[in-house]
Scaffold this active site. Structure first.
Site, mmCIF file in Angstrom:
data_model
loop_
_atom_site.group_PDB
_atom_site.id
_atom_site.type_symbol
_atom_site.label_atom_id
_atom_site.label_comp_id
_atom_site.label_asym_id
_atom_site.label_seq_id
_atom_site.Cartn_x
_atom_site.Cartn_y
_atom_site.Cartn_z
ATOM 1 N N HIS A 13 0.826 -1.213 0.000
ATOM 2 C CA HIS A 13 0.000 0.000 0.000
ATOM 3 C C HIS A 13 0.861 1.264 0.000
ATOM 4 O O HIS A 13 2.034 1.232 0.351
ATOM 5 C CB HIS A 13 -0.975 0.038 1.176
ATOM 6 C CG HIS A 13 -0.386 0.034 2.552
ATOM 7 N ND1 HIS A 13 -0.121 -1.124 3.258
ATOM 8 C CD2 HIS A 13 0.007 1.052 3.354
ATOM 9 C CE1 HIS A 13 0.377 -0.807 4.441
ATOM 10 N NE2 HIS A 13 0.475 0.493 4.530
ATOM 11 N N GLU A 47 7.542 1.062 5.180
ATOM 12 C CA GLU A 47 6.960 0.016 6.044
ATOM 13 C C GLU A 47 7.167 -1.324 5.353
ATOM 14 O O GLU A 47 7.047 -1.411 4.116
ATOM 15 C CB GLU A 47 5.457 0.273 6.246
ATOM 16 C CG GLU A 47 4.737 -0.794 7.046
ATOM 17 C CD GLU A 47 3.239 -0.526 7.189
ATOM 18 O OE1 GLU A 47 2.714 0.389 6.530
ATOM 19 O OE2 GLU A 47 2.590 -1.253 7.966
ATOM 20 N N HIS A 55 3.761 7.119 3.752
ATOM 21 C CA HIS A 55 4.722 6.007 3.647
ATOM 22 C C HIS A 55 4.311 5.053 2.532
ATOM 23 O O HIS A 55 3.184 5.096 2.056
ATOM 24 C CB HIS A 55 4.881 5.247 4.970
ATOM 25 C CG HIS A 55 3.664 4.536 5.473
ATOM 26 N ND1 HIS A 55 2.739 5.120 6.308
ATOM 27 C CD2 HIS A 55 3.212 3.274 5.247
ATOM 28 C CE1 HIS A 55 1.793 4.247 6.595
ATOM 29 N NE2 HIS A 55 2.050 3.124 5.956
HETATM 30 C C1 LIG Z 1 -2.034 0.204 11.581
HETATM 31 C C2 LIG Z 1 -0.694 0.128 11.028
HETATM 32 C C3 LIG Z 1 -0.664 0.735 9.643
HETATM 33 C C4 LIG Z 1 -0.394 -0.391 8.645
HETATM 34 O O1 LIG Z 1 -0.107 -0.104 7.470
HETATM 35 O O2 LIG Z 1 -0.565 -1.556 9.049
HETATM 36 C C5 LIG Z 1 0.360 1.822 9.531
HETATM 37 O O3 LIG Z 1 0.914 2.092 8.495
HETATM 38 S S1 LIG Z 1 0.655 2.725 10.970
HETATM 39 C C6 LIG Z 1 1.434 4.235 10.338
HETATM 40 C C7 LIG Z 1 1.769 5.152 11.459
HETATM 41 N N1 LIG Z 1 2.939 4.707 12.170
HETATM 42 C C8 LIG Z 1 4.155 5.137 11.834
HETATM 43 O O4 LIG Z 1 4.330 5.963 10.963
HETATM 44 C C9 LIG Z 1 5.305 4.539 12.624
HETATM 45 C C10 LIG Z 1 6.641 4.992 12.084
HETATM 46 N N2 LIG Z 1 6.741 6.432 12.107
HETATM 47 C C11 LIG Z 1 7.429 7.084 13.097
HETATM 48 O O5 LIG Z 1 7.983 6.498 14.011
HETATM 49 C C12 LIG Z 1 7.448 8.596 13.006
HETATM 50 O O6 LIG Z 1 6.412 9.017 12.139
HETATM 51 C C13 LIG Z 1 8.804 9.157 12.461
HETATM 52 C C14 LIG Z 1 9.913 8.785 13.447
HETATM 53 C C15 LIG Z 1 9.104 8.609 11.082
HETATM 54 C C16 LIG Z 1 8.683 10.657 12.353
HETATM 55 O O7 LIG Z 1 8.161 11.125 13.553
HETATM 56 P P1 LIG Z 1 8.094 12.717 13.781
HETATM 57 O O8 LIG Z 1 7.540 13.377 12.564
HETATM 58 O O9 LIG Z 1 7.395 12.967 15.079
HETATM 59 O O10 LIG Z 1 9.610 13.022 13.980
HETATM 60 P P2 LIG Z 1 10.441 14.226 13.453
HETATM 61 O O11 LIG Z 1 9.561 15.413 13.274
HETATM 62 O O12 LIG Z 1 11.633 14.292 14.326
HETATM 63 O O13 LIG Z 1 10.888 13.713 11.984
HETATM 64 C C17 LIG Z 1 12.193 13.239 11.809
HETATM 65 C C18 LIG Z 1 12.548 13.558 10.370
HETATM 66 O O14 LIG Z 1 11.788 12.662 9.531
HETATM 67 C C19 LIG Z 1 10.967 13.429 8.662
HETATM 68 N N3 LIG Z 1 9.727 12.691 8.522
HETATM 69 C C20 LIG Z 1 8.755 12.516 9.438
HETATM 70 N N4 LIG Z 1 7.756 11.755 8.945
HETATM 71 C C21 LIG Z 1 8.112 11.483 7.670
HETATM 72 C C22 LIG Z 1 7.489 10.754 6.618
HETATM 73 N N5 LIG Z 1 6.288 10.165 6.800
HETATM 74 N N6 LIG Z 1 8.115 10.665 5.427
HETATM 75 C C23 LIG Z 1 9.332 11.266 5.245
HETATM 76 N N7 LIG Z 1 9.989 11.975 6.201
HETATM 77 C C24 LIG Z 1 9.360 12.071 7.388
HETATM 78 C C25 LIG Z 1 10.776 14.765 9.312
HETATM 79 O O15 LIG Z 1 10.484 15.738 8.345
HETATM 80 C C26 LIG Z 1 12.123 14.958 9.957
HETATM 81 O O16 LIG Z 1 13.028 15.345 8.958
HETATM 82 P P3 LIG Z 1 13.878 16.695 9.153
HETATM 83 O O17 LIG Z 1 14.641 16.825 7.889
HETATM 84 O O18 LIG Z 1 14.721 16.428 10.391
HETATM 85 O O19 LIG Z 1 12.834 17.765 9.375
HETATM 86 CO CO LIG Z 2 0.870 1.381 6.485
#
Ligand SMILES: CC[C@H](C(=O)O)C(=O)SCCNC(=O)CCNC(=O)[C@H](O)C(C)(C)COP(=O)(O)OP(=O)(O)OC[C@H]1O[C@@H](n2cnc3c(N)ncnc32)[C@H](O)[C@@H]1OP(=O)(O)O
Ligand SMILES: [Co+2]
Length: 134
Positions: free
Chosen positions: A7, A130, A79
């Site tokens: 997905h 993912e 993602h």
């Molecule tokens: C039910 C499950 C379902 C499934 O398919 O089965 C799911 O998919 S659940 C989906 C939701 N869960 C997750 O996304 C878990 C993994 N994600 C994380 O742990 C956080 O989202 C994380 C760590 C990737 C980012 O968290 P956060 O935004 O709070 O942290 P920062 O602001 O410090 O970001 C760090 C850095 O990463 C960039 N960033 C954040 N999110 C994304 C993204 N989705 N794609 C690309 N880049 C991302 C953010 O801009 C920061 O970059 P920087 O250059 O330092 O600004």
């Molecule tokens: Co997902």
């Protein structure tokens, strides 16, 4: 190692409105909302012939996607999810090659009740990846 695209996920500020757009404007088959408290999101799946779109909205206080939606008020691509046959073997290979596994590194069951892991976006060209074991 990675197989099919399972997905593409889009974080949305209004899940009901996004589901309505896909169902009515784009004429797609859209599931009912599914709360996933362990992942801090509510999801809806848009079923396509060749893959799915996962519409995501924060659930609870500590949703991992809240900051993303703060930065992207209209929502945005969040993602991609690739399928793997053996998520632990995939994880070990990725760790051996220096990739960062998010969270505690242990797979948890996702929306399809299959083990999933997330890989740091900075290691994959700014894209949150993912992996889902199928
Ligand atoms: C039910 C499950 C379902 C499934 O398919 O089965 C799911 O998919 S659940 C989906 C939701 N869960 C997750 O996304 C878990 C993994 N994600 C994380 O742990 C956080 O989202 C994380 C760590 C990737 C980012 O968290 P956060 O935004 O709070 O942290 P920062 O602001 O410090 O970001 C760090 C850095 O990463 C960039 N960033 C954040 N999110 C994304 C993204 N989705 N794609 C690309 N880049 C991302 C953010 O801009 C920061 O970059 P920087 O250059 O330092 O600004
Ligand atoms: Co997902």
């Amino acid at each position: 190692m990675i197989g099919r695209l399972n997905h593409v996920a889009i974080a949305v500020p209004d899940l009901e409105a996004a589901a309505k757009t896909y169902r009515e404007t784009l004429g797609a088959k859209v599931s009912e909302p599914q709360a996933e408290p362990d992942h801090g999101v509510t999801v809806v799946f848009v079923e396509l012939d060749n893959t799915k779109i996962e519409l995501l909205h924060p659930l609870g206080e500590n949703s991992p996607i809240s900051a993303f939606l703060e930065k992207n008020k209209s929502g945005g691509m969040h993602h991609v999810c690739y399928e793997v046959e053996d998520i632990l073997a995939a994880r070990d290979k990725l760790v051996a090659e220096g990739a960062r596994i998010l969270g505690d590194g242990e797979p948890k069951n996702g929306a399809h009740n299959k083990p999933v892991l997330f890989l740091h976006p900075k290691d994959f060209n700014g894209t949150l990846v993912e992996l889902e074991q199928v």
